[in-house]
Design a protein around this motif. Structure first.
Motif, PDB file in Angstrom:
ATOM      1  N   ASP A  90       2.953   9.637   4.530  1.00 46.76           N
ATOM      2  CA  ASP A  90       3.733   8.438   4.838  1.00 46.76           C
ATOM      3  C   ASP A  90       2.746   7.321   5.115  1.00 46.76           C
ATOM      4  O   ASP A  90       1.731   7.549   5.775  1.00 46.76           O
ATOM      5  CB  ASP A  90       4.588   8.645   6.097  1.00 46.76           C
ATOM      6  N   VAL A  91       3.041   6.130   4.622  1.00 46.43           N
ATOM      7  CA  VAL A  91       2.183   4.991   4.916  1.00 46.43           C
ATOM      8  C   VAL A  91       2.939   4.053   5.852  1.00 46.43           C
ATOM      9  O   VAL A  91       4.070   3.662   5.568  1.00 46.43           O
ATOM     10  CB  VAL A  91       1.778   4.247   3.625  1.00 46.43           C
ATOM     11  N   LEU A  92       2.290   3.748   6.971  1.00 45.29           N
ATOM     12  CA  LEU A  92       2.909   2.862   7.957  1.00 45.29           C
ATOM     13  C   LEU A  92       2.225   1.496   7.894  1.00 45.29           C
ATOM     14  O   LEU A  92       1.006   1.406   7.948  1.00 45.29           O
ATOM     15  CB  LEU A  92       2.754   3.442   9.362  1.00 45.29           C
ATOM     16  N   ALA A  93       3.046   0.456   7.785  1.00 50.88           N
ATOM     17  CA  ALA A  93       2.495  -0.899   7.737  1.00 50.88           C
ATOM     18  C   ALA A  93       2.158  -1.361   9.142  1.00 50.88           C
ATOM     19  O   ALA A  93       2.821  -0.973  10.107  1.00 50.88           O
ATOM     20  CB  ALA A  93       3.496  -1.856   7.092  1.00 50.88           C
ATOM     21  N   PRO A  94       1.113  -2.187   9.290  1.00 49.08           N
ATOM     22  CA  PRO A  94       0.731  -2.673  10.619  1.00 49.08           C
ATOM     23  C   PRO A  94       1.693  -3.740  11.135  1.00 49.08           C
ATOM     24  O   PRO A  94       2.691  -4.038  10.473  1.00 49.08           O
ATOM     25  CB  PRO A  94      -0.658  -3.261  10.383  1.00 49.08           C
ATOM     26  N   GLU A  95       1.386  -4.304  12.271  1.00 42.28           N
ATOM     27  CA  GLU A  95       2.169  -5.374  12.894  1.00 42.28           C
ATOM     28  C   GLU A  95       3.579  -4.914  13.234  1.00 42.28           C
ATOM     29  O   GLU A  95       4.522  -5.711  13.225  1.00 42.28           O
ATOM     30  CB  GLU A  95       2.194  -6.621  11.988  1.00 42.28           C
ATOM     31  N   GLY A  96       3.711  -3.592  13.470  1.00 45.40           N
ATOM     32  CA  GLY A  96       4.999  -3.075  13.927  1.00 45.40           C
ATOM     33  C   GLY A  96       6.017  -2.788  12.842  1.00 45.40           C
ATOM     34  O   GLY A  96       7.181  -2.544  13.142  1.00 45.40           O
ATOM     35  N   TYR A  97       5.613  -2.822  11.573  1.00 46.07           N
ATOM     36  CA  TYR A  97       6.600  -2.692  10.504  1.00 46.07           C
ATOM     37  C   TYR A  97       6.975  -1.264  10.121  1.00 46.07           C
ATOM     38  O   TYR A  97       8.035  -1.034   9.551  1.00 46.07           O
ATOM     39  CB  TYR A  97       6.194  -3.523   9.285  1.00 46.07           C
ATOM     40  N   GLY A  98       6.093  -0.298  10.416  1.00 47.81           N
ATOM     41  CA  GLY A  98       6.469   1.093  10.174  1.00 47.81           C
ATOM     42  C   GLY A  98       6.456   1.502   8.716  1.00 47.81           C
ATOM     43  O   GLY A  98       5.779   0.887   7.888  1.00 47.81           O
ATOM     44  N   GLU A  99       7.235   2.535   8.410  1.00 48.24           N
ATOM     45  CA  GLU A  99       7.105   3.211   7.121  1.00 48.24           C
ATOM     46  C   GLU A  99       7.463   2.320   5.932  1.00 48.24           C
ATOM     47  O   GLU A  99       8.570   1.805   5.828  1.00 48.24           O
ATOM     48  CB  GLU A  99       8.009   4.451   7.115  1.00 48.24           C
ATOM     49  N   ILE A 100       6.506   2.165   5.019  1.00 43.67           N
ATOM     50  CA  ILE A 100       6.796   1.441   3.774  1.00 43.67           C
ATOM     51  C   ILE A 100       6.664   2.360   2.566  1.00 43.67           C
ATOM     52  O   ILE A 100       7.205   2.060   1.510  1.00 43.67           O
ATOM     53  CB  ILE A 100       5.895   0.198   3.575  1.00 43.67           C
ATOM     54  N   VAL A 101       5.920   3.458   2.719  1.00 42.62           N
ATOM     55  CA  VAL A 101       5.743   4.396   1.614  1.00 42.62           C
ATOM     56  C   VAL A 101       5.952   5.812   2.119  1.00 42.62           C
ATOM     57  O   VAL A 101       5.520   6.159   3.221  1.00 42.62           O
ATOM     58  CB  VAL A 101       4.313   4.285   1.017  1.00 42.62           C
ATOM     59  N   GLY A 102       6.649   6.634   1.317  1.00 41.29           N
ATOM     60  CA  GLY A 102       6.736   8.060   1.580  1.00 41.29           C
ATOM     61  C   GLY A 102       6.440   8.783   0.280  1.00 41.29           C
ATOM     62  O   GLY A 102       6.929   8.376  -0.770  1.00 41.29           O
ATOM     63  N   GLY A 103       5.612   9.830   0.342  1.00 43.27           N
ATOM     64  CA  GLY A 103       5.296  10.524  -0.910  1.00 43.27           C
ATOM     65  C   GLY A 103       4.582  11.826  -0.643  1.00 43.27           C
ATOM     66  O   GLY A 103       4.577  12.310   0.488  1.00 43.27           O
ATOM     67  N   GLY A 104       3.973  12.366  -1.702  1.00 40.25           N
ATOM     68  CA  GLY A 104       3.237  13.600  -1.525  1.00 40.25           C
ATOM     69  C   GLY A 104       3.067  14.361  -2.824  1.00 40.25           C
ATOM     70  O   GLY A 104       3.491  13.906  -3.890  1.00 40.25           O
ATOM     71  N   GLN A 105       2.438  15.538  -2.670  1.00 42.68           N
ATOM     72  CA  GLN A 105       2.275  16.421  -3.806  1.00 42.68           C
ATOM     73  C   GLN A 105       3.526  17.276  -3.909  1.00 42.68           C
ATOM     74  O   GLN A 105       4.153  17.600  -2.896  1.00 42.68           O
ATOM     75  CB  GLN A 105       1.020  17.288  -3.604  1.00 42.68           C
ATOM     76  N   ARG A 106       3.904  17.661  -5.148  1.00 39.51           N
ATOM     77  CA  ARG A 106       5.158  18.393  -5.342  1.00 39.51           C
ATOM     78  C   ARG A 106       4.893  19.888  -5.454  1.00 39.51           C
ATOM     79  O   ARG A 106       3.869  20.308  -6.017  1.00 39.51           O
ATOM     80  CB  ARG A 106       5.875  17.903  -6.596  1.00 39.51           C
ATOM     81  N   GLU A 107       5.827  20.680  -4.979  1.00 39.27           N
ATOM     82  CA  GLU A 107       5.691  22.142  -5.032  1.00 39.27           C
ATOM     83  C   GLU A 107       5.699  22.611  -6.483  1.00 39.27           C
ATOM     84  O   GLU A 107       6.544  22.171  -7.268  1.00 39.27           O
ATOM     85  CB  GLU A 107       6.847  22.797  -4.261  1.00 39.27           C
ATOM     86  N   THR A 108       4.741  23.459  -6.828  1.00 41.11           N
ATOM     87  CA  THR A 108       4.710  23.989  -8.190  1.00 41.11           C
ATOM     88  C   THR A 108       5.124  25.458  -8.223  1.00 41.11           C
ATOM     89  O   THR A 108       5.478  25.991  -9.273  1.00 41.11           O
ATOM     90  CB  THR A 108       3.298  23.866  -8.808  1.00 41.11           C
ATOM     91  N   ASN A 109       5.111  26.121  -7.079  1.00 40.94           N
ATOM     92  CA  ASN A 109       5.486  27.529  -7.001  1.00 40.94           C
ATOM     93  C   ASN A 109       7.008  27.663  -7.061  1.00 40.94           C
ATOM     94  O   ASN A 109       7.719  27.288  -6.138  1.00 40.94           O
ATOM     95  CB  ASN A 109       4.929  28.102  -5.688  1.00 40.94           C
ATOM     96  N   ILE A 110       7.505  28.220  -8.174  1.00 36.75           N
ATOM     97  CA  ILE A 110       8.951  28.240  -8.395  1.00 36.75           C
ATOM     98  C   ILE A 110       9.679  29.110  -7.370  1.00 36.75           C
ATOM     99  O   ILE A 110      10.796  28.785  -6.952  1.00 36.75           O
ATOM    100  CB  ILE A 110       9.273  28.673  -9.848  1.00 36.75           C
TER     101      ILE A 110
END
Length: 505
Positions: free
Chosen positions: A419-439
């Motif tokens: 998760d990416v949090l913006a400064p100056e009190g703005y909080g989450e602007i991005v959510g992401g990650g690697q995806r599960e490949t194990n079926i």
RNA sequence: GCCUCCUUAGCUCAGUCGGUUAGAGCAUCUAGCUGUUAACCAGGGGGCCCUAGGUUCGAGUCCUAGAGGGGGCGCCA
């Protein structure tokens, strides 16, 4: 000709078409502030220069009347952008009477009900142009790097992460939902194109009434084959830096209209964003670890002291000004001026008092934060108070993240999300990650979340046929705009906001 | 869903301990002012004090309920 072209047109006679945003008159002179969409300029109509009927017509114009003016572009340092317009001829296109948005402060409810007109005001003009620049830069960034833009469906048959409340509608006698994310479709496309991004509307039906939520918002979701989460974070960082760099270069005028101090942008462009694992973030939030010599608890206490200090300052200032108003023989103009100041101070006071109520709650929430919980809105705010760049939090407990998030190989409790949090009190602007490949893990997670397996068969096919490591993220456009413009509320970031209780205009 | 604050003129707001006919500025209309940057100046028009009950000799003001709105939490981008 457009007002934005004035610097190239000094001393030239040109014709502009636009709307009157403000009018001042005196004997023999009318000053009109005209906007034409490209910019704002002051037009001077001098009784000694124009024909009598034109002068009379200018005197009778109201705010938002449309006019066509011919005249000479004159350099004048005192004016907007350094130029004004000496009118020689004018043609009234239409007269507007009793325009509701006057040159005075208005309340939020009134303005949002008149959003279709509010968009014409200077502040909104600046915000919409910055939004436009951000959109342009997003496309440029991805296109330059060979990403393929794709459109994910808006109508879907399933709730993708199974967590959010979605808007439902009838789809030929079966139930459909408005999408909350294009990500799963993005993954499919990434397996065809390598690197893709979606840029489209998304919908959440939660009855949120806060300054950072909308029911309908625009999300950018890149998805990259053969990317792990570290590469993902590198991409996010260069992406955000690019957006900040572009607005910083191209929207100086807009930021000055918004009184947005852009000093922080230099930091963001030049500094590396801190990358903090979740377990460390927890300790920071609880005040167990200091950042740059300060803990969250100290920062919050300081904020509270600052707030109460400012409140008593303002109270003092208000009573001083009120005493000034009662002074004998005070001029009406002066009185007016002071009253405006008092109104402004009272508005600031309201906000500060709200903060004063909120901070102790935030403090409690931070102190008592438990490992394993998701970060709340206030926890994010508190955390970002310690930094002057965006912050990346990664390696989250897997039980609070979506079913498709990849588990960490070294610790099964953790998921490779960021998760990416913006400064100056703005909080989450991005959510992401690697995806599960194990079926097998995916199937297990789908069952745990009690999601309908048949709806995800196509998604599982992506793992059956040529599964590769891949990652992606989602950026909320409106939250990005809100932070970049440093706006109090997300509703000003989109032309026609849709939120709980707001469907028109 | 929970907590909290608010609602008086077209707009932004005053309205003291419950007490005569409800106030100001902006906007609008009329009149004056040679360059103004939300700051000149004289006057006119403009009110279902959110709604419904209650207390009281008397309610914009006090009580109860409801409606609408702001903000926070939860959820998230």
């Amino acid at each position: 000709m457009q007002i934005s072209e004035f610097p190239k047109l000094e001393k030239k006679t040109v014709t502009i078409k636009g709307w009157v945003t403000n009018k001042r008159t005196s004997k023999g002179l009318v000053f009109l502030i005209i906007r034409d969409g490209s910019g704002f300029t002051q037009c001077v109509i001098d009784e000694g220069i124009v024909k009598p009927d034109i002068f009379e017509a200018a005197r009778n114009l109201h705010q938002e009347s449309a006019v066509e003016c011919t005249g000479v572009v004159v350099k004048d340092e005192k004016q907007i952008e350094g130029y004004e317009f000496q009118v020689t001829n004018m043609n009234v296109i239409s007269i507007a009477e009793n325009y509701p948005i006057t040159n005075k402060p208005h309340g939020v409810e009134f303005l949002i009900d008149h959003r279709h007109l509010w968009l014409r005001s200077r502040r909104q003009w600046a915000i919409m142009r910055i939004r436009n620049q951000i959109i342009y830069s997003i496309h440029s960034f991805f296109q330059e790097q060979g990403f393929v833009q794709m459109d994910a469906p808006i109508l879907t048959g399933n709730a993708c992460e199974g967590t959010s409340t979605l808007f439902s509608c009838d789809f030929y006698d079966s139930k459909a939902y408005l999408t909350q994310s294009g990500q799963l479709y993005g993954e499919a496309m990434a397996m065809a194109m390598g690197k893709i991004y979606t840029f489209g509307p998304t919908f959440r039906a939660e009855k949120s009434k806060t300054r950072r939520h909308l029911s309908e918002f625009w999300m950018i979701e890149p998805e990259m084959a053969f990317y792990d989460n570290d590469m993902n974070m590198d991409l996010i960082e260069s992406f955000i830096k690019r957006l900040i760099n572009d607005v910083n270069e191209k929207c100086k005028n807009e930021f000055s209209m918004l009184n947005r101090d852009t000093a922080i942008f230099e930091n963001i462009i030049n500094k590396k964003f801190p990358r903090i694992p979740y377990n460390e973030a927890v300790k920071i939030i609880r005040g167990e670890i200091a950042v740059n010599g300060k803990t969250t608890i100290e920062i919050l206490n300081q904020e509270l002291i600052k707030t109460t200090g400012r409140i008593s300052e303002i109270n003092k200032e208000i009573s001083e000004k009120e005493a000034e108003l009662k002074a004998p023989g005070i001029k009406l103009g002066k009185q007016n001026f002071i009253q405006n100041k008092i109104d402004k101070l009272k508005n600031e006071l309201k906000e500060l008092e709200e903060e004063e109520r909120n901070i102790p709650q935030w403090l409690e929430s931070a102190k008592n934060f438990e490992y394993g919980n998701d970060l709340g809105g206030s926890d994010e705010t508190v955390l970002t108070m310690l930094f002057d760049t965006p912050v990346m939090i990664y390696n989250w407990p897997n039980h609070i993240k979506a079913f498709y998030m990849k588990r960490d190989e070294t610790n099964q409790e953790l998921a490779k999300g960021v998760d990416v949090l913006a400064p100056e009190g703005y909080g989450e602007i991005v959510g992401g990650g690697q995806r599960e490949t194990n079926i097998d893990l995916l199937i297990q997670k789908i069952n745990e979340h009690e999601l309908p397996m048949e709806a995800f068969e196509w998604y599982l096919d992506l793992r059956r046929y040529g599964s590769v490591p891949h990652s992606g993220f989602g950026l909320g456009l409106e939250r990005m705009v809100a932070w970049i413009c440093k706006l109090k509320h997300i509703r000003e970031t989109i032309p026609f906001p849709r939120m709980y209780g707001l469907l028109t205009p």
